[in-house]
Design an enzyme around this catalytic site. Structure first.
Site, PDB file in Angstrom:
ATOM      1  N   SER A  42       1.311 -16.744  33.410  1.00 43.58           N
ATOM      2  CA  SER A  42       1.006 -15.847  32.500  1.00 43.58           C
ATOM      3  C   SER A  42       1.776 -15.960  31.052  1.00 43.58           C
ATOM      4  O   SER A  42       1.433 -15.407  29.926  1.00 43.58           O
ATOM      5  CB  SER A  42       1.228 -14.151  32.998  1.00 43.58           C
ATOM      6  OG  SER A  42       2.476 -14.073  33.166  1.00 43.58           O
ATOM      7  N   LYS A  60       7.432 -10.657  30.729  1.00 42.53           N
ATOM      8  CA  LYS A  60       6.320 -10.535  29.685  1.00 42.53           C
ATOM      9  C   LYS A  60       7.133 -10.282  28.311  1.00 42.53           C
ATOM     10  O   LYS A  60       8.471  -9.918  28.414  1.00 42.53           O
ATOM     11  CB  LYS A  60       5.458  -9.307  29.844  1.00 42.53           C
ATOM     12  CG  LYS A  60       4.601  -9.577  31.157  1.00 42.53           C
ATOM     13  CD  LYS A  60       3.428 -10.470  30.823  1.00 42.53           C
ATOM     14  CE  LYS A  60       2.619 -10.319  32.223  1.00 42.53           C
ATOM     15  NZ  LYS A  60       3.147 -10.965  33.426  1.00 42.53           N
TER      16      LYS A  60
END
Length: 224
Positions: A142, A179
């Protein structure tokens, strides 16, 4: 690699820029960002310098990602050694940190709980300008476009605070994720660096906390 790579002044400037970006944001700059910072007319000029740095063994270029730049440990040591001659009190000498490697994190328990520690690594402190508290093994792709790949070891400094744009280790409910942090007026967004993944929106009242900031990245093979 024996000795330090012989770099031009411009190459050294770009190498310093890459290291500073990783230290401050947890990820390397894009070619466009390098071009803007150093006044190049195009990102292609930055790419030429990056290719030269890669040939000299100072960095590794990862294809398929705009932030696919990795500093080699030898290059980091040479940077700190050269700077320490000019500023002997501002940088520590080469020493080793003992960092726990965190595997999977069980729901509801502290990230540094003993049962989460897979093993312990000794890592040179010169790899980081901000001292990490632990290593977290990256799972998934990701954050690919930030140069963070599946299986890499993310160096993390424990903190509950983060600024917009920083890469964080966050706990959302029972899940721990890596993230890019973004806070708006009404909510928090955890943004991936891969268009195949969706932004995670943290609604008000949802169980959420920041566990730490990314302060460096180590390829697993560097610690073998």
């Amino acid at each position: 690699m024996l000795g330090s790579p012989k770099l031009t002044a411009r190459q050294q400037q770009i190498l310093d820029l890459i290291q500073n970006a990783i230290t401050l944001t947890g990820s390397p700059p894009t070619r466009a960002e390098i071009a803007t910072e150093l006044g190049f007319r195009s990102a292609n000029a930055a790419e030429e310098h990056l290719q030269a740095l890669a040939r000299k063994g100072a960095i590794e270029l990862v294809s398929g990602t705009s932030r696919g730049i990795r500093l080699k440990s030898e290059a980091l040591r040479s940077i700190n050694e050269s700077r320490s001659k000019q500023f002997p009190l501002s940088l520590p000498g080469l020493s080793q940190l003992m960092l726990p490697l965190i595997g999977r994190v069980a729901a509801g328990s502290p990230i540094l709980a003993q049962e989460h520690i897979d093993q312990t690594y000794y890592v040179e402190s010169s790899l980081f300008q901000r001292k990490p508290d632990y290593l977290l093994k990256v799972r998934g792709m990701s954050m690919r476009d930030a140069g963070i790949m599946d299986g890499d070891l993310l160096a993390v400094q424990s903190t509950r605070d983060a600024k917009n744009g920083q890469i964080v280790v966050a706990r959302l409910g029972d899940e721990v994720t890596v993230k890019r942090f973004r806070r708006t007026k009404d909510l928090i967004e955890l943004c991936p660096e891969n268009p195949d993944y969706q932004i995670i929106v943290v609604e008000p009242g949802e169980p959420f906390e920041i566990e730490g900031l990314a302060v460096g990245l180590i390829r697993n093979t560097m610690l073998m």
